[in-house]
Design a protein around this motif. Structure first.
Motif, PDB file in Angstrom:
ATOM      1  N   TRP A  23       0.839  -1.207   0.000  1.00  0.00           N
ATOM      2  CA  TRP A  23       0.000   0.000   0.000  1.00  0.00           C
ATOM      3  C   TRP A  23       0.877   1.261   0.000  1.00  0.00           C
ATOM      4  O   TRP A  23       1.907   1.306   0.675  1.00  0.00           O
ATOM      5  N   PRO A  24       0.492   2.316  -0.703  1.00  0.00           N
ATOM      6  CA  PRO A  24       1.253   3.582  -0.671  1.00  0.00           C
ATOM      7  C   PRO A  24       1.167   4.206   0.723  1.00  0.00           C
ATOM      8  O   PRO A  24       0.080   4.337   1.293  1.00  0.00           O
ATOM      9  N   ILE A  25       2.299   4.607   1.239  1.00  0.00           N
ATOM     10  CA  ILE A  25       2.329   5.116   2.611  1.00  0.00           C
ATOM     11  C   ILE A  25       1.672   6.479   2.740  1.00  0.00           C
ATOM     12  O   ILE A  25       1.066   6.789   3.779  1.00  0.00           O
ATOM     13  N   HIS A  26       1.754   7.303   1.682  1.00  0.00           N
ATOM     14  CA  HIS A  26       1.272   8.680   1.840  1.00  0.00           C
ATOM     15  C   HIS A  26      -0.235   8.748   2.043  1.00  0.00           C
ATOM     16  O   HIS A  26      -0.722   9.640   2.736  1.00  0.00           O
ATOM     17  N   TYR A  27      -0.982   7.805   1.458  1.00  0.00           N
ATOM     18  CA  TYR A  27      -2.433   7.826   1.666  1.00  0.00           C
ATOM     19  C   TYR A  27      -2.782   7.551   3.129  1.00  0.00           C
ATOM     20  O   TYR A  27      -3.678   8.180   3.701  1.00  0.00           O
ATOM     21  N   LEU A  28      -2.079   6.601   3.727  1.00  0.00           N
ATOM     22  CA  LEU A  28      -2.336   6.254   5.123  1.00  0.00           C
ATOM     23  C   LEU A  28      -1.951   7.402   6.055  1.00  0.00           C
ATOM     24  O   LEU A  28      -2.669   7.714   7.008  1.00  0.00           O
ATOM     25  N   ILE A  29      -0.807   8.030   5.786  1.00  0.00           N
ATOM     26  CA  ILE A  29      -0.343   9.130   6.636  1.00  0.00           C
ATOM     27  C   ILE A  29      -1.271  10.335   6.520  1.00  0.00           C
ATOM     28  O   ILE A  29      -1.671  10.940   7.529  1.00  0.00           O
ATOM     29  N   ILE A  30      -1.658  10.673   5.279  1.00  0.00           N
ATOM     30  CA  ILE A  30      -2.558  11.820   5.076  1.00  0.00           C
ATOM     31  C   ILE A  30      -3.902  11.565   5.749  1.00  0.00           C
ATOM     32  O   ILE A  30      -4.456  12.437   6.440  1.00  0.00           O
ATOM     33  N   GLY A  31      -4.435  10.359   5.576  1.00  0.00           N
ATOM     34  CA  GLY A  31      -5.698  10.012   6.211  1.00  0.00           C
ATOM     35  C   GLY A  31      -5.616  10.081   7.727  1.00  0.00           C
ATOM     36  O   GLY A  31      -6.541  10.559   8.404  1.00  0.00           O
ATOM     37  N   GLY A  32      -4.483   9.625   8.262  1.00  0.00           N
ATOM     38  CA  GLY A  32      -4.294   9.659   9.711  1.00  0.00           C
ATOM     39  C   GLY A  32      -4.268  11.078  10.256  1.00  0.00           C
ATOM     40  O   GLY A  32      -4.906  11.369  11.278  1.00  0.00           O
ATOM     41  N   TYR A  33      -3.576  11.964   9.579  1.00  0.00           N
ATOM     42  CA  TYR A  33      -3.491  13.347  10.071  1.00  0.00           C
ATOM     43  C   TYR A  33      -4.781  14.119   9.857  1.00  0.00           C
ATOM     44  O   TYR A  33      -5.067  15.064  10.596  1.00  0.00           O
ATOM     45  N   ILE A  34      -5.566  13.736   8.867  1.00  0.00           N
ATOM     46  CA  ILE A  34      -6.911  14.319   8.749  1.00  0.00           C
ATOM     47  C   ILE A  34      -7.736  13.927   9.974  1.00  0.00           C
ATOM     48  O   ILE A  34      -8.460  14.749  10.557  1.00  0.00           O
ATOM     49  N   GLY A  35      -7.609  12.648  10.381  1.00  0.00           N
ATOM     50  CA  GLY A  35      -8.278  12.194  11.604  1.00  0.00           C
ATOM     51  C   GLY A  35      -7.803  12.945  12.831  1.00  0.00           C
ATOM     52  O   GLY A  35      -8.596  13.285  13.716  1.00  0.00           O
ATOM     53  N   VAL A  36      -6.498  13.229  12.898  1.00  0.00           N
ATOM     54  CA  VAL A  36      -5.941  13.981  14.021  1.00  0.00           C
ATOM     55  C   VAL A  36      -6.549  15.377  14.090  1.00  0.00           C
ATOM     56  O   VAL A  36      -6.944  15.855  15.162  1.00  0.00           O
ATOM     57  N   MET A  37      -6.647  16.056  12.947  1.00  0.00           N
ATOM     58  CA  MET A  37      -7.195  17.417  12.931  1.00  0.00           C
ATOM     59  C   MET A  37      -8.670  17.425  13.346  1.00  0.00           C
ATOM     60  O   MET A  37      -9.110  18.320  14.068  1.00  0.00           O
ATOM     61  N   ILE A  38      -9.405  16.423  12.900  1.00  0.00           N
ATOM     62  CA  ILE A  38     -10.820  16.352  13.273  1.00  0.00           C
ATOM     63  C   ILE A  38     -10.960  16.127  14.777  1.00  0.00           C
ATOM     64  O   ILE A  38     -11.755  16.788  15.457  1.00  0.00           O
ATOM     65  N   MET A  39     -10.165  15.197  15.325  1.00  0.00           N
ATOM     66  CA  MET A  39     -10.256  14.905  16.752  1.00  0.00           C
ATOM     67  C   MET A  39      -9.784  16.077  17.599  1.00  0.00           C
ATOM     68  O   MET A  39     -10.277  16.291  18.704  1.00  0.00           O
ATOM     69  N   THR A  40      -8.825  16.839  17.093  1.00  0.00           N
ATOM     70  CA  THR A  40      -8.327  17.999  17.828  1.00  0.00           C
ATOM     71  C   THR A  40      -9.440  19.007  18.094  1.00  0.00           C
ATOM     72  O   THR A  40      -9.457  19.681  19.132  1.00  0.00           O
ATOM     73  N   ALA A  41     -10.384  19.104  17.161  1.00  0.00           N
ATOM     74  CA  ALA A  41     -11.494  20.056  17.314  1.00  0.00           C
ATOM     75  C   ALA A  41     -12.466  19.643  18.415  1.00  0.00           C
ATOM     76  O   ALA A  41     -13.178  20.490  18.962  1.00  0.00           O
ATOM     77  N   PHE A  42     -12.491  18.357  18.750  1.00  0.00           N
ATOM     78  CA  PHE A  42     -13.477  17.867  19.718  1.00  0.00           C
ATOM     79  C   PHE A  42     -12.855  17.409  21.042  1.00  0.00           C
ATOM     80  O   PHE A  42     -13.564  17.261  22.036  1.00  0.00           O
ATOM     81  N   ALA A  43     -11.551  17.176  21.065  1.00  0.00           N
ATOM     82  CA  ALA A  43     -10.907  16.667  22.274  1.00  0.00           C
ATOM     83  C   ALA A  43     -10.815  17.763  23.340  1.00  0.00           C
ATOM     84  O   ALA A  43     -10.758  18.950  23.017  1.00  0.00           O
ATOM     85  N   PRO A  44     -10.798  17.381  24.624  1.00  0.00           N
ATOM     86  CA  PRO A  44     -10.606  18.369  25.692  1.00  0.00           C
ATOM     87  C   PRO A  44      -9.270  19.083  25.533  1.00  0.00           C
ATOM     88  O   PRO A  44      -8.263  18.454  25.169  1.00  0.00           O
ATOM     89  N   GLU A  45      -9.257  20.370  25.806  1.00  0.00           N
ATOM     90  CA  GLU A  45      -8.022  21.150  25.634  1.00  0.00           C
ATOM     91  C   GLU A  45      -6.889  20.613  26.502  1.00  0.00           C
ATOM     92  O   GLU A  45      -5.723  20.692  26.123  1.00  0.00           O
ATOM     93  N   SER A  46      -7.240  20.067  27.651  1.00  0.00           N
ATOM     94  CA  SER A  46      -6.202  19.604  28.582  1.00  0.00           C
ATOM     95  C   SER A  46      -5.445  18.387  28.071  1.00  0.00           C
ATOM     96  O   SER A  46      -4.353  18.094  28.556  1.00  0.00           O
ATOM     97  N   ILE A  47      -5.993  17.661  27.095  1.00  0.00           N
ATOM     98  CA  ILE A  47      -5.345  16.438  26.630  1.00  0.00           C
ATOM     99  C   ILE A  47      -4.640  16.620  25.292  1.00  0.00           C
ATOM    100  O   ILE A  47      -3.804  15.803  24.910  1.00  0.00           O
ATOM    101  N   ILE A  48      -4.935  17.716  24.574  1.00  0.00           N
ATOM    102  CA  ILE A  48      -4.402  17.874  23.218  1.00  0.00           C
ATOM    103  C   ILE A  48      -2.870  17.953  23.222  1.00  0.00           C
ATOM    104  O   ILE A  48      -2.190  17.268  22.453  1.00  0.00           O
ATOM    105  N   GLY A  49      -2.328  18.798  24.098  1.00  0.00           N
ATOM    106  CA  GLY A  49      -0.871  18.927  24.160  1.00  0.00           C
ATOM    107  C   GLY A  49      -0.203  17.619  24.550  1.00  0.00           C
ATOM    108  O   GLY A  49       0.832  17.238  23.987  1.00  0.00           O
ATOM    109  N   ILE A  50      -0.790  16.922  25.518  1.00  0.00           N
ATOM    110  CA  ILE A  50      -0.243  15.630  25.952  1.00  0.00           C
ATOM    111  C   ILE A  50      -0.283  14.632  24.794  1.00  0.00           C
ATOM    112  O   ILE A  50       0.659  13.858  24.586  1.00  0.00           O
ATOM    113  N   ALA A  51      -1.375  14.650  24.023  1.00  0.00           N
ATOM    114  CA  ALA A  51      -1.515  13.732  22.898  1.00  0.00           C
ATOM    115  C   ALA A  51      -0.428  13.968  21.857  1.00  0.00           C
ATOM    116  O   ALA A  51       0.208  13.021  21.381  1.00  0.00           O
ATOM    117  N   TYR A  52      -0.180  15.231  21.530  1.00  0.00           N
ATOM    118  CA  TYR A  52       0.840  15.534  20.524  1.00  0.00           C
ATOM    119  C   TYR A  52       2.237  15.182  21.034  1.00  0.00           C
ATOM    120  O   TYR A  52       3.079  14.688  20.277  1.00  0.00           O
TER     121      TYR A  52
END
Length: 244
Positions: free
Chosen positions: A158-187
């Protein structure tokens, strides 16, 4: 006997070369910019020497032991032809190396203390220990899953860039909904997973596996596992924060 000593000496020179810019930067700002004498010069020199030898032995040990065993096990699993055991090994390797990462342990303990002080969890030892352990296990599970997906990617091509791009799209979406106190720890959790124990073994696994499979290029297909190991903890830790 001479060859290992020569190799060790070359590693020592390489470590000295790598440390030289750090030493020069510290010396420049301490002496030229701050214009202050270096405190405890003897202790500083002793520390630098210890770091130099520690870094040398660490890198030499990786080249002598961890890289070869990672590649040899990848070759053995590929020759065995069992996808189930290969994926089981990939997950176990990712989980086991991550849960033992000193950097992750430090971040988890610090996060638990800050969470207790901020009123997110009860300010007592059992609660902080449960929080830190839960965070470590969440990150370790996510890395194990990441290595499993990465190995499956090598097997399937499988091409790696599709998986990585999809993963970071998921990260950006979750960042909008996650508690602020956990975002920095997550990154930060995504960064500390790719440290001294995980990187050598996982890299050796990917390169060894890609070298063992016909039609796979170790340069193209063997790398990329570390990118997954950095990505998935961000998603899982934000999910962990939402749950607790």
């Amino acid at each position: 006997m001479i060859a290992p000593l020569k190799s060790l000496f070359l590693s020592l020179l390489g470590s000295l070369r790598d440390l030289a810019p750090i030493i020069l930067v510290i010396a420049f700002f301490q002496i030229i910019v701050l214009q202050q004498p270096i405190p405890d010069l003897i202790g500083l020199i002793t520390g630098i020497i210890l770091v130099l030898f520690g870094l040398t032995f660490f890198i030499y040990g990786l080249e002598m032991g961890l890289f070869p065993i990672g590649e040899s096990m990848a070759h053995a699993f590929a020759k065995k032809g069992s996808v189930f055991w290969l994926l089981t090994f990939a997950f176990s390797l990712g989980f086991g190396t991550t849960v033992a990462e000193p950097a992750l342990i430090a971040v988890a303990n610090e996060s638990a203390q800050i969470a207790a002080e901020g009123g997110i969890i009860s300010n007592n030892e059992p609660s902080m220990k449960r929080y830190a352990t839960g965070l470590r296990l969440t990150v370790a599970f996510s890395v194990g899953l990441a290595i499993l997906i990465g190995v499956l990617r090598i097997l399937k091509g499988w091409p790696i860039h599709y998986l990585i791009i999809g993963g970071y799209i998921g990260v950006m979406i979750m960042t909008a909904f996650a508690p602020e106190s956990i975002i920095g720890i997550a990154y930060d959790s995504g960064g500390v997973t790719t440290s001294t124990i995980t990187v050598p073994l996982v890299t050796a696994l990917g390169v060894g596996l890609a070298s063992s499979i016909k039609g796979r290029n170790p340069m193209v297909d063997g790398f990329g596992l570390i990118a997954f190991a950095s990505l998935t903890p961000i998603i899982f830790v934000m999910g962990y924060g939402m749950l607790i």
